[in-house]
Design an enzyme around this catalytic site. Structure first.
Site, PDB file in Angstrom:
ATOM      1  N   HIS A 223      -3.996   3.101  -3.502  1.00 37.96           N
ATOM      2  CA  HIS A 223      -4.171   2.592  -2.140  1.00 37.96           C
ATOM      3  C   HIS A 223      -3.481   1.251  -1.934  1.00 37.96           C
ATOM      4  CE1 HIS A 223      -6.101   1.371   1.613  1.00 37.96           C
ATOM      5  NE2 HIS A 223      -6.380   0.220   1.018  1.00 37.96           N
TER       6      HIS A 223
ATOM      7  N   HIS B 159       0.834  -1.198   0.000  1.00 33.54           N
ATOM      8  CA  HIS B 159       0.000   0.000   0.000  1.00 33.54           C
ATOM      9  C   HIS B 159       0.875   1.257   0.000  1.00 33.54           C
ATOM     10  CE1 HIS B 159      -2.409  -3.286   1.597  1.00 33.54           C
ATOM     11  NE2 HIS B 159      -3.486  -2.631   1.217  1.00 33.54           N
TER      12      HIS B 159
ATOM     13  N   GLU C 284     -18.042  -4.888  23.954  1.00 38.14           N
ATOM     14  CA  GLU C 284     -17.196  -6.078  24.021  1.00 38.14           C
ATOM     15  C   GLU C 284     -15.982  -5.991  23.096  1.00 38.14           C
ATOM     16  OE1 GLU C 284     -21.369  -7.302  25.129  1.00 38.14           O
ATOM     17  OE2 GLU C 284     -20.471  -6.206  23.451  1.00 38.14           O
TER      18      GLU C 284
ATOM     19  N   HIS D 235     -28.865 -16.274  23.747  1.00 39.56           N
ATOM     20  CA  HIS D 235     -27.914 -16.122  24.846  1.00 39.56           C
ATOM     21  C   HIS D 235     -27.278 -17.443  25.278  1.00 39.56           C
ATOM     22  CE1 HIS D 235     -29.539 -12.140  24.970  1.00 39.56           C
ATOM     23  NE2 HIS D 235     -28.898 -11.813  26.065  1.00 39.56           N
TER      24      HIS D 235
END
Length: 659
Positions: A261, A27, A409, A471
């Site tokens: 890029h 890159h 999280e 869950h």
């Protein structure tokens, strides 16, 4: 900026583009556009000591846009970090020190592994949190032995990732004034202009997070950038974001285009780029005056460590006990022999959830290990993950050891990794096991970096019950076990939980996930330290070769334990093996594995309230697996276990069916 600084910047640009061209991949665009940003930070703003990349009070630099690694390697070369020109020429090649994305522990000067976009921003938050906590613990009036900044260089892609938003929100809440985010805003991604998917006002977004924000209109205006960094440092109560407008692929015929890029410029374009930047055609060339200029800069930077060493000597004379504790914390080692006390293994002889016994062990360890630093993603009462009597880390009290990560999280995992990589602290984080999916990229990176982070994963099975299949973990254990170098640990009682925690905080290399129950489990007289070997004989047969081997982990150990007695009453001589950690068991030598699971006994039953994936290698063609290869349901835990066959009667029936 003087002429030599500009020449050094252009040298960084060309070296980076040449490395990409020689590798035929990489890159170049970010290196050409952001070289002035990186150089200004390293040469004008950052406190570091190239002679010792691990200088303890150095400013940290994180390249969140890790695909721009060629830029970082060119900087490390020019700033005397030990990367040679040959290393640059071996960019992205086998066994080189210059891999495609920066790797912690592999290349000197790389503070943390980056590449997955956005991680580096969250890592920066973690390192700033570590600095703030250590400063609050150890600094005294007239003696600031902890006083460093964390710089993060990110791009548009990093800021699109959700983990960046999670972490930036927390950083603003915590007022982390030593965190400076430099945003390389070039408006280009792989698919083209950022307008196709990213039109928000980033400065307003960071204003809303509670950050100090500035804009530098021209990325080549290094004086303006230097002024902005100084202003960021002056704002001590907020983290800072400096939006710098740059041109991707600057100086090349591909400037401003998406094609610059992620692909080499091409030989002809590389030649034209050198001409545009006033650089000679010679390959991998550094002019003598640039070498001399950089040598002067490096010599001056190396004084930073000398100055700190002198300051620490004065600190040690004034505060010898604190200085000794500082050295212990920064050693990074917790010796098992120092903390393995009898009290850690003592539990009341009554049923208890392993999430609860984990909380007991954590608090016992907190009295033995003062640099534990962690918390939960807003689930501490359920995870049992708070250290009792310890303050919470906050803008008002950076000395607190407990952390409020909020419902974040992914950011929690990245922050934990950064705290571990920073040094001085032992991090842990907690959430429900099913939500480990949200932070799995960080678990993988922790294993890749050999960082001993600890994850408290509670509510580990259908034992969650009424909350239902959203869950109830099913495949999460298998996913955790599939990560190379990551230690799964699903204990059956308090002593096995102790074993898991002790391994987690003393192994020094592997991240550990503790899979813990919501429901109560019995305590066993036969459990103990052998659990640290991953699997062991809990109840043995009377014969040299058992009739059958029953294997289980966690809550299902109770089933095979009771089945052992039922089978014995029916004349079947069974062995019971508790296997809290497949990974640890596989790390034992062949002789031990054979001793626990003798190959002469081919009749085996494995029992676990999760997917059957992975158990085949232990039961073989002649064995059977009692597992759950489907999602759960919303119902009381006991009902689910019975409906899905997790009963002593069914274990006995399975065993007899293969005898």
């Amino acid at each position: 900026m003087n002429q030599l600084d500009q020449k050094a910047i252009n040298t960084v640009r060309v070296l980076s583009a040449e490395a990409v061209q020689k590798a035929k991949s990489g890159h170049p665009g970010i290196a050409l556009g952001a070289a002035p940003l990186a150089y200004t930070i390293w040469a004008k703003a950052m406190k570091h000591s190239p002679k010792n990349p691990k200088f303890v009070d150095r400013d940290r630099f994180i390249l969140s846009a890790g695909h721009g690694s060629a830029l970082l390697y060119s900087m490390l070369h020019l700033f005397g970090y030990g990367l040679t020109m040959e290393d640059l020429k071996n960019f992205r090649q086998a066994d080189s020190l210059t891999p495609g994305h920066p790797e912690f522990g592999h290349t000197a000067g790389v503070e943390i592994t980056t590449g997955p976009l956005g991680q580096g921003i969250a890592n920066g938050v973690g390192m700033a949190m570590a600095e703030a906590h250590l400063a609050a613990k150890f600094n005294r009036d007239g003696h600031k032995i902890v006083d460093h900044y964390t710089y993060v260089l990110c791009g548009d892609g990093c800021l699109m990732e959700g983990v960046a938003s999670e972490a930036a929100s927390l950083a603003g809440t915590l007022g982390l004034g030593k965190l400076i985010l430099v945003y390389d805003s070039n408006n280009i991604t792989i698919e083209g202009n950022t307008d196709v998917a990213f039109t928000e006002d980033v400065s307003k977004r960071f204003d809303a997070y509670g950050w100090h924000t500035q804009t530098v209109e021209d990325g080549n205006d290094t004086d303006a950038l230097e002024t902005a960094i100084a202003a960021a440092k002056a704002e001590s109560g907020k983290p800072s974001m400096i939006l710098v407008k740059t041109v991707i692929g600057y100086g090349s015929p591909k400037a401003g285009s998406a094609s610059s890029h992620g692909e080499p410029l091409g030989e002809d374009n590389l030649k034209l780029t050198k001409e545009a930047l006033g650089m000679p055609e010679d390959a991998f060339f550094v002019a003598d005056d640039v070498k001399a200029h950089m040598a002067d800069i490096v010599a001056n930077l190396n004084k930073n460590e000398d100055n700190w060493n002198a300051a620490f000597s004065a600190y040690e004379a004034a505060y010898p006990e604190l200085a000794a504790e500082w050295k212990r914390w920064m050693s990074g080692n917790v010796e098992l022999s120092e903390i393995d006390t009898p009290a850690l293994w003592e539990f009341e002889d009554k049923p208890n959830a392993t999430r609860a016994t984990s909380g007991i062990v954590l608090n016992r360890l907190a009295e033995l290990i003062p640099n534990l630093f962690g918390g939960s993603a807003d689930l501490a009462p359920s995870n049992k993950s708070d250290m009792k009597g310890k303050a919470y880390f906050s803008k008002e009290d950076y000395a607190g050891q407990n952390l409020h990560f909020g419902v974040r999280e992914h950011a929690m995992g990245a922050i934990m990794n950064a705290i571990a990589a920073h040094g001085g602290l032992i991090p842990y984080g907690a959430t429900f096991f099913v939500f480990s999916d949200y932070l799995k990229p960080c678990m993988r990176l922790a294993a890749l970096m050999n960082l001993p982070t600890t994850y408290i994963f509670t509510h580990d099975s259908i034992g969650v019950g009424e909350d239902g299949p959203t869950h109830q973990p099913i495949e999460q254990l298998s996913a955790m076990r599939a990560i190379p170098g990551f230690i799964d640990f699903r204990p059956a009682d308090g002593k096995e939980t102790t074993a898991g925690w002790l391994y987690a905080v003393t192994n020094g290399k592997h991240p550990v996930g503790l899979a813990l129950t919501r429901q109560n489990l019995p305590q066993y007289a036969e459990t103990g330290r052998d659990a640290m070997r991953g699997a062991y004989v809990l109840l043995d047969s009377e014969k040299e070769t058992p009739d059958i081997i029953l294997i289980a982990s966690g809550s299902e150990v109770e089933l095979v334990y009771k089945a052992h007695a039922e089978l014995k009453a029916q004349g079947v001589d069974a062995r019971v093996v508790s296997m809290p950690s497949m990974t640890l068991f596989e790390m034992q030598d062949a002789a031990y594995r054979e001793k626990v699971l003798p190959s002469a006994c081919r009749k085996r039953v494995a029992v676990e309230a999760g997917t059957s994936f992975g158990w085949d290698k232990y039961v073989g063609l002649d064995g059977k697996i009692l597992a759950i290869d489907h999602f759960g349901a919303s119902a009381p835990a006991g009902t689910l276990f019975a409906n899905y066959g997790f009963t002593v009667e069914n274990v006995v029936s399975l065993a007899k069916s293969i005898l």
